[in-house]
Design an enzyme around this catalytic site. Structure first.
Site, PDB file in Angstrom:
ATOM      1  N   HIS A  37       0.826  -1.333   0.095  1.00 56.64           N
ATOM      2  CA  HIS A  37      -0.028  -0.019  -0.106  1.00 56.64           C
ATOM      3  C   HIS A  37       1.099   1.209  -0.036  1.00 56.64           C
ATOM      4  O   HIS A  37       1.830   1.167   0.515  1.00 56.64           O
ATOM      5  CB  HIS A  37      -1.036   0.004   1.129  1.00 56.64           C
ATOM      6  CG  HIS A  37      -2.128  -1.107   1.044  1.00 56.64           C
ATOM      7  ND1 HIS A  37      -3.437  -0.853   0.672  1.00 56.64           N
ATOM      8  CD2 HIS A  37      -1.975  -2.462   1.125  1.00 56.64           C
ATOM      9  CE1 HIS A  37      -3.846  -1.941   0.628  1.00 56.64           C
ATOM     10  NE2 HIS A  37      -3.208  -3.036   0.616  1.00 56.64           N
ATOM     11  N   CYS A  66      -7.780  -1.558   3.789  1.00 53.00           N
ATOM     12  CA  CYS A  66      -8.537  -2.432   4.388  1.00 53.00           C
ATOM     13  C   CYS A  66      -9.108  -1.833   5.598  1.00 53.00           C
ATOM     14  O   CYS A  66      -8.584  -1.014   6.190  1.00 53.00           O
ATOM     15  CB  CYS A  66      -7.533  -3.506   5.022  1.00 53.00           C
ATOM     16  SG  CYS A  66      -8.112  -4.684   6.027  1.00 53.00           S
ATOM     17  N   ASN A 119      -3.496   0.768  -2.690  1.00 50.59           N
ATOM     18  CA  ASN A 119      -2.503   0.131  -3.006  1.00 50.59           C
ATOM     19  C   ASN A 119      -1.572   0.768  -4.227  1.00 50.59           C
ATOM     20  O   ASN A 119      -1.890   1.571  -4.562  1.00 50.59           O
ATOM     21  CB  ASN A 119      -2.670  -1.441  -3.878  1.00 50.59           C
ATOM     22  CG  ASN A 119      -3.375  -2.292  -2.948  1.00 50.59           C
ATOM     23  OD1 ASN A 119      -4.679  -2.036  -2.570  1.00 50.59           O
ATOM     24  ND2 ASN A 119      -2.795  -3.334  -2.744  1.00 50.59           N
TER      25      ASN A 119
HETATM   26  P1  HMG Z   1     -15.960 -14.539  12.441  1.00 47.85           P
HETATM   27  O1  HMG Z   1     -16.089 -13.065  12.628  1.00 47.85           O
HETATM   28  O2  HMG Z   1     -14.728 -15.120  13.334  1.00 47.85           O
HETATM   29  O3  HMG Z   1     -17.194 -15.528  13.060  1.00 47.85           O
HETATM   30  O4  HMG Z   1     -15.790 -14.814  10.830  1.00 47.85           O
HETATM   31  P2  HMG Z   1     -18.062 -16.424  12.562  1.00 47.85           P
HETATM   32  O5  HMG Z   1     -16.791 -17.433  11.711  1.00 47.85           O
HETATM   33  O6  HMG Z   1     -18.644 -16.993  13.718  1.00 47.85           O
HETATM   34  O7  HMG Z   1     -18.926 -15.740  11.222  1.00 47.85           O
HETATM   35  C1  HMG Z   1     -19.617 -14.623  11.666  1.00 47.85           C
HETATM   36  C2  HMG Z   1     -20.645 -14.411  10.583  1.00 47.85           C
HETATM   37  O8  HMG Z   1     -20.085 -14.340   9.397  1.00 47.85           O
HETATM   38  C3  HMG Z   1     -21.710 -15.543  10.629  1.00 47.85           C
HETATM   39  O9  HMG Z   1     -22.909 -14.884  10.122  1.00 47.85           O
HETATM   40  C4  HMG Z   1     -21.447 -16.453   9.404  1.00 47.85           C
HETATM   41  O10 HMG Z   1     -22.265 -17.269   9.031  1.00 47.85           O
HETATM   42  C5  HMG Z   1     -20.549 -15.546   8.620  1.00 47.85           C
HETATM   43  P3  HMG Z   1     -24.208 -14.656  11.351  1.00 47.85           P
HETATM   44  O11 HMG Z   1     -24.198 -16.066  11.957  1.00 47.85           O
HETATM   45  O12 HMG Z   1     -23.390 -13.645  12.189  1.00 47.85           O
HETATM   46  O13 HMG Z   1     -25.239 -14.023  10.493  1.00 47.85           O
HETATM   47  N1  HMG Z   1     -19.837 -16.029   7.576  1.00 47.85           N
HETATM   48  C6  HMG Z   1     -19.605 -15.828   6.255  1.00 47.85           C
HETATM   49  N2  HMG Z   1     -20.359 -15.225   5.497  1.00 47.85           N
HETATM   50  C7  HMG Z   1     -19.996 -15.411   4.082  1.00 47.85           C
HETATM   51  N3  HMG Z   1     -18.811 -15.874   3.706  1.00 47.85           N
HETATM   52  C8  HMG Z   1     -18.042 -16.563   4.623  1.00 47.85           C
HETATM   53  C9  HMG Z   1     -18.413 -16.608   5.986  1.00 47.85           C
HETATM   54  N4  HMG Z   1     -17.617 -16.994   6.892  1.00 47.85           N
HETATM   55  C10 HMG Z   1     -18.525 -16.731   8.172  1.00 47.85           C
HETATM   56  N5  HMG Z   1     -17.029 -17.146   4.156  1.00 47.85           N
HETATM   57  C11 HMG Z   1     -14.514 -14.229   9.111  1.00 47.85           C
HETATM   58  C12 HMG Z   1     -14.411 -14.949  10.329  1.00 47.85           C
HETATM   59  C13 HMG Z   1     -12.914 -14.322   8.590  1.00 47.85           C
HETATM   60  C14 HMG Z   1     -15.394 -14.733   7.850  1.00 47.85           C
HETATM   61  C15 HMG Z   1     -14.569 -12.865   9.181  1.00 47.85           C
HETATM   62  O14 HMG Z   1     -14.184 -12.132  10.164  1.00 47.85           O
HETATM   63  C16 HMG Z   1     -14.515 -11.995   7.906  1.00 47.85           C
HETATM   64  O15 HMG Z   1     -15.020 -12.243   6.776  1.00 47.85           O
HETATM   65  N6  HMG Z   1     -13.775 -10.766   7.905  1.00 47.85           N
HETATM   66  C17 HMG Z   1     -13.411  -9.968   6.909  1.00 47.85           C
HETATM   67  C18 HMG Z   1     -12.062  -9.973   6.508  1.00 47.85           C
HETATM   68  C19 HMG Z   1     -11.766  -9.237   5.227  1.00 47.85           C
HETATM   69  O16 HMG Z   1     -12.303  -9.517   4.267  1.00 47.85           O
HETATM   70  N7  HMG Z   1     -10.846  -8.165   5.134  1.00 47.85           N
HETATM   71  C20 HMG Z   1     -10.195  -7.452   4.249  1.00 47.85           C
HETATM   72  C21 HMG Z   1      -9.391  -8.642   3.115  1.00 47.85           C
HETATM   73  S1  HMG Z   1      -8.015  -8.833   3.931  1.00 47.85           S
HETATM   74  C22 HMG Z   1      -7.030  -7.503   3.330  1.00 47.85           C
HETATM   75  O17 HMG Z   1      -7.464  -6.388   2.864  1.00 47.85           O
HETATM   76  C23 HMG Z   1      -5.462  -7.406   3.404  1.00 47.85           C
HETATM   77  C24 HMG Z   1      -4.845  -7.784   2.119  1.00 47.85           C
HETATM   78  O18 HMG Z   1      -5.216  -6.945   1.180  1.00 47.85           O
HETATM   79  C25 HMG Z   1      -3.367  -7.840   2.360  1.00 47.85           C
HETATM   80  C26 HMG Z   1      -2.863  -6.579   2.941  1.00 47.85           C
HETATM   81  O19 HMG Z   1      -2.955  -5.376   2.222  1.00 47.85           O
HETATM   82  O20 HMG Z   1      -1.783  -6.863   3.743  1.00 47.85           O
HETATM   83  C27 HMG Z   1      -5.282  -9.181   1.595  1.00 47.85           C
HETATM   84 MG    MG Z   2      -4.324  -5.083   0.589  1.00 45.41          MG
END
Ligand code: HMG
Ligand code: MG
Length: 309
Positions: free
Chosen positions: A219, A250, A259
């Site tokens: 980034h 993020c 980025n």
């Molecule tokens: P969790 O919060 O630990 O809890 O999820 P959970 O597993 O008990 O699930 C919570 C809720 O999410 C539940 O729904 C699940 O059904 C649902 P509710 O019962 O509350 O209605 N759920 C899902 N729904 C759709 N698709 C799924 C899914 N999994 C659970 N796959 C989890 C853990 C990781 C899923 C959650 O915390 C999450 O989605 N976090 C978002 C993370 C994210 O996308 N961050 C941005 C991307 S990373 C980034 O940008 C960095 C990167 O660019 C590199 C860098 O720059 O360094 C890659």
């Molecule tokens: Mg990123």
């Protein structure tokens, strides 16, 4: 030293070919207000015409956490796929992978962090728990012949904990590779790194993993991304993540900006005589297209200095 000697020495260090991983439709749009499906599809279709071979297309994550990616299945369904392009998605868990398979993702990426606090904020679990979570994801992906990439965030600094130790980055990157990630993308998530620190970090990782199994994902918050990429290129890394128009960020990395822009990386590579196979002019055109829709100027020097006809 004469100029010619210097340029020859530099040339030997640099790769001849760089692979660009275009993350604008995922990392970029996850950090914007909701963008309509047809715009996402048009963006990816335009990117597909630029020569890019790898386009991160969406994320199968919790829609409560990242609502911007909630329509990823529809995006996969609607895009006009080209056969030589890998369309990939983020998959944090088995549910995400199952949805990605259903949607027809060519490749997937798992993601964790070198910082415990960022891990907790971003994916609600510890680093060790996240690695455990990857095991069934990578096993199922392997059984479906789907390659898994790994993202490791906060390789320079964490927005909550401050500086990250290079040895910590190295050991988690190695663990991800041992679990089956064919490549680990080293993320300077908040864009605070500078070349010397990035070099120390890459050196540390390189003791455990070959450079061809690494990518960089910088980034550009402090305007250091291109300098850091130039450093990484000289250390043998030849896969660069970047985002059209410099979109990105993020939601769990406060203060982080976009980025490094794809068009800026392409300009750098062209100037260094490195082949990317990507058409700079078409990417600039696409940068202006998406920036206009988002109501802002492209976040890149190259796109700002080139207005498409
Ligand atoms: P969790 O919060 O630990 O809890 O999820 P959970 O597993 O008990 O699930 C919570 C809720 O999410 C539940 O729904 C699940 O059904 C649902 P509710 O019962 O509350 O209605 N759920 C899902 N729904 C759709 N698709 C799924 C899914 N999994 C659970 N796959 C989890 C853990 C990781 C899923 C959650 O915390 C999450 O989605 N976090 C978002 C993370 C994210 O996308 N961050 C941005 C991307 S990373 C980034 O940008 C960095 C990167 O660019 C590199 C860098 O720059 O360094 C890659
Ligand atoms: Mg990123």
């Amino acid at each position: 030293m004469r100029n010619g000697d210097h340029s020859t020495r530099l040339h030997k260090l640099l790769p001849k070919q760089v692979n660009i991983v275009e993350v604008g439709a995922r990392d970029g749009l996850q950090n914007e207000k909701m963008v309509p499906l047809d715009v996402k599809v048009a963006l990816i279709d335009k990117l597909s015409q630029t020569g890019l071979c790898y386009i991160e297309t969406g994320a199968f994550v919790s829609p409560k956490r990242i609502p911007q990616m909630a329509d990823s299945a529809e995006v996969f369904e609607a895009i006009n796929r080209k056969p030589n392009i890998t369309y990939s998605a983020l998959t944090p868990n088995l549910r995400g992978l199952e949805d990605a398979i259903q949607a027809g993702a060519d490749e997937v990426a798992v993601f964790t962090s070198a910082s415990e606090t960022f891990s907790q904020n971003n994916i609600h679990c510890s680093i060790n728990e996240s690695l455990k979570r990857f095991e069934p994801v990578i096993a199922l992906a392997a059984s479906e012949n789907i390659k898994v990439r790994g993202y490791l965030s906060c390789v320079a600094d964490c927005p909550y904990e401050g500086p990250t130790q290079p040895a910590q980055v190295a050991s988690i990157a190695k663990a991800m590779s041992d679990l089956g990630c064919y490549q680990v993308s080293l993320g300077d998530t908040i864009g605070t790194g500078t070349p010397l620190r990035i070099a120390r970090m890459i050196e540390s990782v390189s003791h455990l993993l070959p450079a061809h199994n690494l990518a960089v994902h910088f980034h550009d918050t402090y305007g250091q991304a291109l300098a850091n990429i130039f450093q990484a290129l000289q250390m043998g890394i030849n896969t660069i993540d970047s985002s059209v128009a410099g979109l990105g960020g993020c939601p769990y990395a406060p203060g982080a900006s976009g980025n490094v822009a794809t068009e800026d990386v392409l300009y750098l590579c062209e100037g260094l005589g490195i082949n990317t196979g990507v058409n700079l002019e078409e990417v600039v055109r696409t940068a202006h297209y998406i920036a206009k829709i988002l109501g802002k100027a492209p976040n890149s020097k190259v796109a700002r200095s080139q207005t498409p006809s």
